[in-house]
Design an enzyme around this catalytic site. Sequence first.
Site, mmCIF file in Angstrom:
data_model
loop_
_atom_site.group_PDB
_atom_site.id
_atom_site.type_symbol
_atom_site.label_atom_id
_atom_site.label_comp_id
_atom_site.label_asym_id
_atom_site.label_seq_id
_atom_site.Cartn_x
_atom_site.Cartn_y
_atom_site.Cartn_z
ATOM 1 N N ASP A 63 -16.008 1.782 2.170
ATOM 2 C CA ASP A 63 -16.305 0.393 2.541
ATOM 3 C C ASP A 63 -16.228 0.186 4.051
ATOM 4 O OD1 ASP A 63 -13.567 0.738 2.692
ATOM 5 O OD2 ASP A 63 -13.079 -0.703 1.139
ATOM 6 N N ASN A 96 -3.653 -6.347 -5.342
ATOM 7 C CA ASN A 96 -4.320 -7.127 -6.394
ATOM 8 C C ASN A 96 -5.171 -6.240 -7.308
ATOM 9 O OD1 ASN A 96 -6.520 -6.489 -4.822
ATOM 10 N ND2 ASN A 96 -7.083 -8.587 -4.314
#
Length: 244
Positions: free
Chosen positions: A67, A136
């Site tokens: 990413d 998360n």
Amino acid sequence: MKIVVAKNYEELSLQAANKVADIVKSKQDVVLGLPTGSTPLGMYKDLIDMNKEGKLSFKDVTTFNLDEYESLPKEDENSYYRFMWDNFFSHIDIDRQRTNIPNGMASNVEEECKDYERRIEDVGGIDLMVLGIGNNGHIGFNEPSSYFAGATHRVKLHENTIEANSRFFGSLDKVPKHAVTMGIKSIMQCRSVMILASGKGKADAIKKALEGPITPELPASVLQLHRDLTVIVDEEAASLLEKR
Ligand code: PGA
């Protein structure tokens, strides 16, 4: 799924580096998927040492990073391009032409995402994808969501991720709000996947990822379906696991 519980971060890093080294030695023209973040730093250091000691060469290795932030110039100290060059690529004998990182500055992000997928396909796919995991449960920048996103795509970062990453930017409002990330399909298509997690802060995400329901609300949980998954965690990150 193979779970390796390392005594501490140093052992985790060495185990991860050894797995990368094994595949690099075993396959000419191997293709690696690589993460940024604090977790893989020890692995990168160990791989640099192996390279400097002449035990491992990256000359024929191709890499694809997971990413990149959108709208951060390459030379920005927080770009993942900079991260990779500062922490790994500059210190090893890799061929620059064989390193791939999504271009977060592309004027046509959609086209950049398609092109990234094409480049992965052109080299025959990724042999080993190395991943970290967010608090998360995100992998790459695949954030908790109501669906699993497929290929490389543009993503809006969650507040939680922006907050976690603000430690590098000095303040919340300097963190980019969007990024480009390989998708869940891009990750699941890799022939092997290795996920790394260290410290108590990751224990809950690791438990949910490995022992919870498979749900896009916890993106890493999809890895339970991968046919060749290695999990390397330290004692603290493994502390909530029932099966280990
Ligand atoms: P970290 O990040 O290695 O810095 O904890 C992991 C991630 O957010 O994927």
